[in-house]
Motif scaffolding. Structure first.
Motif, PDB file in Angstrom:
ATOM      1  N   SER A  83       0.829  -1.212   0.000  1.00 35.50           N
ATOM      2  CA  SER A  83       0.000   0.000   0.000  1.00 35.50           C
ATOM      3  C   SER A  83       0.860   1.258   0.000  1.00 35.50           C
ATOM      4  O   SER A  83       0.362   2.345  -0.298  1.00 35.50           O
ATOM      5  CB  SER A  83      -0.932   0.004   1.207  1.00 35.50           C
ATOM      6  N   TYR A  85       2.904   2.042  -2.149  1.00 38.08           N
ATOM      7  CA  TYR A  85       2.934   2.525  -3.528  1.00 38.08           C
ATOM      8  C   TYR A  85       1.592   3.119  -3.975  1.00 38.08           C
ATOM      9  O   TYR A  85       1.518   3.753  -5.009  1.00 38.08           O
ATOM     10  CB  TYR A  85       3.361   1.405  -4.473  1.00 38.08           C
ATOM     11  N   PHE A  86       0.538   2.913  -3.178  1.00 38.45           N
ATOM     12  CA  PHE A  86      -0.763   3.499  -3.465  1.00 38.45           C
ATOM     13  C   PHE A  86      -0.910   4.877  -2.807  1.00 38.45           C
ATOM     14  O   PHE A  86      -1.886   5.567  -3.056  1.00 38.45           O
ATOM     15  CB  PHE A  86      -1.895   2.600  -2.938  1.00 38.45           C
ATOM     16  N   GLN A  87       0.014   5.243  -1.932  1.00 37.40           N
ATOM     17  CA  GLN A  87      -0.097   6.483  -1.163  1.00 37.40           C
ATOM     18  C   GLN A  87       0.389   7.680  -1.975  1.00 37.40           C
ATOM     19  O   GLN A  87       1.171   7.529  -2.914  1.00 37.40           O
ATOM     20  CB  GLN A  87       0.727   6.372   0.130  1.00 37.40           C
ATOM     21  N   ASN A 127      -6.437   3.953   1.206  1.00 39.27           N
ATOM     22  CA  ASN A 127      -5.456   3.419   0.264  1.00 39.27           C
ATOM     23  C   ASN A 127      -4.908   2.069   0.722  1.00 39.27           C
ATOM     24  O   ASN A 127      -4.639   1.189  -0.102  1.00 39.27           O
ATOM     25  CB  ASN A 127      -4.325   4.414   0.045  1.00 39.27           C
ATOM     26  N   ALA A 131      -5.398  -1.380  -1.413  1.00 37.63           N
ATOM     27  CA  ALA A 131      -4.264  -2.248  -1.750  1.00 37.63           C
ATOM     28  C   ALA A 131      -4.518  -3.674  -1.278  1.00 37.63           C
ATOM     29  O   ALA A 131      -4.194  -4.639  -1.982  1.00 37.63           O
ATOM     30  CB  ALA A 131      -2.984  -1.703  -1.136  1.00 37.63           C
TER      31      ALA A 131
END
Length: 156
Positions: A83, A85-87, A127, A131
């Protein structure tokens, strides 16, 4: 395809995709069209809810969910560190050197700092949840198709 043919296909008692609606209609003794309509409405109004709900019920109601469910849970757990990388990019500047390890070890303070500076700390948690869902669905698909392939090899 005419309307009568489409209606006949939609109302048939067997499975149209994976048989989730059929299994639910048998379980709750409701008409099949009611269950399918509920999923269509959920998908149209709350796009991820209908799709995610259908896939989760597929994993739960499928007769051979052992391998699929374990892959789904592993995928969801892998989704927590991924997650990062989703932030948003600003998360990398809070509490440390901006890598995944510092993100995980200082998650609570990162969320509070993000809430203080940006104003929406709940976005970080959403996020993380997204993820987990994405990685869980990917893991479930891998488990489902590996079980399907194993069963095909055993039948040969």
């Amino acid at each position: 395809m005419n309307a009568q043919n489409l209606l006949t296909r939609y109302l048939r008692p067997g499975k149209l995709l994976f048989g989730v609606c059929f299994r639910l209609s048998m379980l709750f003794k409701l008409p099949l069209v009611v269950i399918r309509t509920i999923f269509i409405v959920l998908t149209l109004f709350f796009i991820p809810l209908g799709i995610v709900g259908y896939l989760m019920l597929l994993l739960i109601l499928h007769p051979k969910t052992g391998r699929s469910m374990s892959y789904t849970l592993m995928g969801a757990l892998v989704g927590i560190p991924l997650s990062y990388y989703f932030q948003p990019d600003v998360i990398g500047h809070f509490e440390g050197s901006g890598n995944m390890i510092s993100y995980l070890s200082n998650l609570a303070s990162t969320i509070s700092q993000y809430d203080e500076y940006v104003g929406n700390g709940l976005e970080v948690l959403v996020n993380i949840f997204l993820a987990m869902v994405v990685c869980g669905l990917a893991g479930g698909a891998i488990g489902y198709y590996s079980t399907k392939r194993k069963n095909q090899k055993n039948n040969e």
